[in-house]
Design an enzyme around this catalytic site. Structure first.
Site, mmCIF file in Angstrom:
data_model
loop_
_atom_site.group_PDB
_atom_site.id
_atom_site.type_symbol
_atom_site.label_atom_id
_atom_site.label_comp_id
_atom_site.label_asym_id
_atom_site.label_seq_id
_atom_site.Cartn_x
_atom_site.Cartn_y
_atom_site.Cartn_z
ATOM 1 N N THR A 109 0.846 -1.203 0.000
ATOM 2 C CA THR A 109 0.000 0.000 0.000
ATOM 3 C C THR A 109 0.881 1.252 0.000
ATOM 4 O O THR A 109 2.108 1.146 0.075
ATOM 5 C CB THR A 109 -0.941 -0.031 1.243
ATOM 6 N N ILE A 140 3.220 4.455 -0.236
ATOM 7 C CA ILE A 140 4.434 4.798 -0.997
ATOM 8 C C ILE A 140 5.108 3.533 -1.526
ATOM 9 O O ILE A 140 5.616 3.516 -2.654
ATOM 10 C CB ILE A 140 5.402 5.599 -0.094
ATOM 11 N N SER A 191 11.996 10.903 7.477
ATOM 12 C CA SER A 191 10.893 11.870 7.512
ATOM 13 C C SER A 191 11.402 13.176 8.098
ATOM 14 O O SER A 191 12.345 13.185 8.898
ATOM 15 C CB SER A 191 9.768 11.338 8.412
ATOM 16 N N TYR A 210 7.755 8.524 17.158
ATOM 17 C CA TYR A 210 7.839 8.398 15.696
ATOM 18 C C TYR A 210 9.054 9.196 15.206
ATOM 19 O O TYR A 210 9.850 8.702 14.403
ATOM 20 C CB TYR A 210 6.541 8.903 15.049
HETATM 21 N N1 LIG Z 1 2.788 9.309 4.478
HETATM 22 C C1 LIG Z 1 3.567 10.312 4.888
HETATM 23 O O1 LIG Z 1 3.138 11.477 4.942
HETATM 24 C C2 LIG Z 1 4.993 10.051 5.283
HETATM 25 C C3 LIG Z 1 5.800 11.143 5.623
HETATM 26 C C4 LIG Z 1 7.126 10.913 5.984
HETATM 27 C C5 LIG Z 1 7.634 9.626 5.977
HETATM 28 N N2 LIG Z 1 6.820 8.573 5.650
HETATM 29 C C6 LIG Z 1 7.404 7.222 5.691
HETATM 30 O O2 LIG Z 1 7.149 6.565 4.471
HETATM 31 C C7 LIG Z 1 7.078 5.158 4.689
HETATM 32 C C8 LIG Z 1 5.852 4.574 4.008
HETATM 33 O O3 LIG Z 1 4.712 5.125 4.609
HETATM 34 P P1 LIG Z 1 3.290 5.242 3.906
HETATM 35 O O4 LIG Z 1 2.870 6.641 4.058
HETATM 36 O O5 LIG Z 1 3.283 4.621 2.581
HETATM 37 O O6 LIG Z 1 2.425 4.382 4.956
HETATM 38 P P2 LIG Z 1 1.355 3.200 4.776
HETATM 39 O O7 LIG Z 1 0.478 3.459 3.596
HETATM 40 O O8 LIG Z 1 0.733 3.050 6.111
HETATM 41 O O9 LIG Z 1 2.276 1.949 4.455
HETATM 42 C C9 LIG Z 1 3.137 1.438 5.418
HETATM 43 C C10 LIG Z 1 3.522 0.033 5.063
HETATM 44 O O10 LIG Z 1 4.319 -0.486 6.133
HETATM 45 C C11 LIG Z 1 3.810 -1.757 6.490
HETATM 46 N N3 LIG Z 1 4.064 -2.150 7.868
HETATM 47 C C12 LIG Z 1 3.645 -1.559 9.002
HETATM 48 N N4 LIG Z 1 4.019 -2.285 10.070
HETATM 49 C C13 LIG Z 1 4.683 -3.359 9.586
HETATM 50 C C14 LIG Z 1 5.301 -4.492 10.188
HETATM 51 N N5 LIG Z 1 5.270 -4.710 11.499
HETATM 52 N N6 LIG Z 1 5.913 -5.383 9.379
HETATM 53 C C15 LIG Z 1 5.915 -5.234 8.038
HETATM 54 N N7 LIG Z 1 5.337 -4.202 7.419
HETATM 55 C C16 LIG Z 1 4.732 -3.280 8.191
HETATM 56 C C17 LIG Z 1 2.309 -1.643 6.241
HETATM 57 O O11 LIG Z 1 1.719 -2.936 6.189
HETATM 58 P P3 LIG Z 1 0.138 -3.134 6.433
HETATM 59 O O12 LIG Z 1 -0.554 -2.687 5.187
HETATM 60 O O13 LIG Z 1 0.006 -4.587 6.709
HETATM 61 O O14 LIG Z 1 -0.217 -2.270 7.605
HETATM 62 C C18 LIG Z 1 2.318 -0.913 4.909
HETATM 63 O O15 LIG Z 1 2.567 -1.810 3.874
HETATM 64 C C19 LIG Z 1 7.092 4.964 6.213
HETATM 65 O O16 LIG Z 1 8.385 4.588 6.612
HETATM 66 C C20 LIG Z 1 6.758 6.346 6.749
HETATM 67 O O17 LIG Z 1 7.319 6.565 8.025
HETATM 68 C C21 LIG Z 1 5.513 8.757 5.295
#
Ligand SMILES: NC(=O)c1ccc[n+]([C@@H]2O[C@H](COP(=O)([O-])OP(=O)(O)OC[C@H]3O[C@@H](n4cnc5c(N)ncnc54)[C@H](OP(=O)(O)O)[C@@H]3O)[C@@H](O)[C@H]2O)c1
Length: 276
Positions: free
Chosen positions: A11, A13, A136, A163
């Site tokens: 899902t 990014i 981040s 976080y």
């Molecule tokens: N979105 C933002 O604004 C933002 C900003 C700065 C940095 N980031 C960073 O970007 C990265 C991706 O985030 P995103 O926004 O794409 O979030 P997301 O849509 O919530 O996706 C996160 C992914 O990590 C997986 N995950 C969570 N816990 C896990 C575990 N215990 N073992 C294996 N996989 C796990 C989730 O799996 P499930 O689907 O099973 O939950 C999902 O596939 C993260 O590192 C986040 O900190 C995001």
């Protein structure tokens, strides 16, 4: 065909990044905790009719699972061209991983630390290995204190700060890895993907999410940046960089502190020593 391994690629990014690489005909491995969700993502990617998509089960909540999954990859792959440490979570609640670490520190950082060190020899087998860390701008709030590593040692918990700690740790790890890899074929770089509309905000109250959503960008934007970091010639010589979408890439003083990075590296080695 390059081999690209992405954590949390079912899902957000991670999935958008997988899409970019599959469209270009690469071999993409989705390392995900929930196999059902991962297979659903795999089907969608397979429908693009390009490249090759595989799924492997990975739960970053457990160092034992990280170790086992990494061992499976070591047995089956010759090389990894691009290792993308993307999976991450955000929670307001104090929770512990299977190993007792504060969950955001454990999942976002420490599990990826072990994952990366285990898989590094495969990345070193690639012609030009690339390690990319999703940090981040929230690292600006972070600090590194050993008393915050284990959940049962934390007295006053603040989910946002924790976080931030985990994202600072991601950035420090990228920097120290880059220093250790200097002069080799492998680079380590980190990015802030911007405020991205994804499931990461699932635990926010709805009214807060609705307000935040106005400022969020689509996951395809950071996915394109990640592809650039991996393969663009302008990134050929960049190692230990931190870039950002949306905002200037401001690094905190702590994030620039290489002694702090080295100390965290050494502490982390001790924390995962049973698996190395
Ligand atoms: N979105 C933002 O604004 C933002 C900003 C700065 C940095 N980031 C960073 O970007 C990265 C991706 O985030 P995103 O926004 O794409 O979030 P997301 O849509 O919530 O996706 C996160 C992914 O990590 C997986 N995950 C969570 N816990 C896990 C575990 N215990 N073992 C294996 N996989 C796990 C989730 O799996 P499930 O689907 O099973 O939950 C999902 O596939 C993260 O590192 C986040 O900190 C995001």
């Amino acid at each position: 065909m390059k081999t690209i391994l992405i954590t949390g690629a079912n899902t957000g990014i991670g999935l958008a990044t997988a899409t970019e690489f599959v469209k270009d005909g690469h071999h993409v491995i989705l390392a995900c905790r929930n196999l059902e969700k991962a297979q659903h993502a795999q089907q969608g990617l397979a429908a693009l009719g390009r490249g090759k998509v595989e799924v492997i089960q990975l739960d970053l909540n457990s160092l034992d699972n990280v170790n086992q999954t990494a061992n499976q990859l070591i047995e089956n792959l010759d090389k990894i061209d691009v290792l993308i440490n993307n999976a991450g979570m955000m929670t307001p609640n104090l929770e512990a991983t299977t190993d007792g670490f504060e969950k955001q520190f454990g999942v976002n950082y420490l599990a990826h630390f072990l994952w990366t060190l285990k898989l590094l020899p495969l990345v070193q087998n690639a012609e030009k290995g690339r390690i990319i860390h999703l940090a981040s701008m929230m690292h600006l709030l972070g600090s590194i204190q050993a008393k915050n590593f284990k959940a049962n040692q934390i007295k006053h918990y603040n989910g946002v700060l924790s976080y931030g700690n985990s994202k600072l740790a991601n950035l420090l790890f990228s920097n120290i890895l880059a220093a250790k890899l200097k002069g080799s074929k492998v680079t380590s770089n980190a990015l802030h993907p911007g405020g991205v509309d994804s499931e990461i905000y699932r635990e926010l109250p709805k009214y807060q999410y609705n307000a935040l959503k106005l400022f969020l960008i689509q996951p395809s934007k950071p996915a394109q940046l990640i592809k650039k970091i991996a393969f663009d010639s302008s990134w050929e010589k960049r190692n230990g960089d931190y870039v950002s979408l949306q905002t200037p890439a401001i690094k905190s003083r702590k994030a620039k502190n290489m002694q702090l990075a080295e100390d965290l590296y050494e502490q982390s080695l001790t924390l995962v020593k049973d698996y190395l």
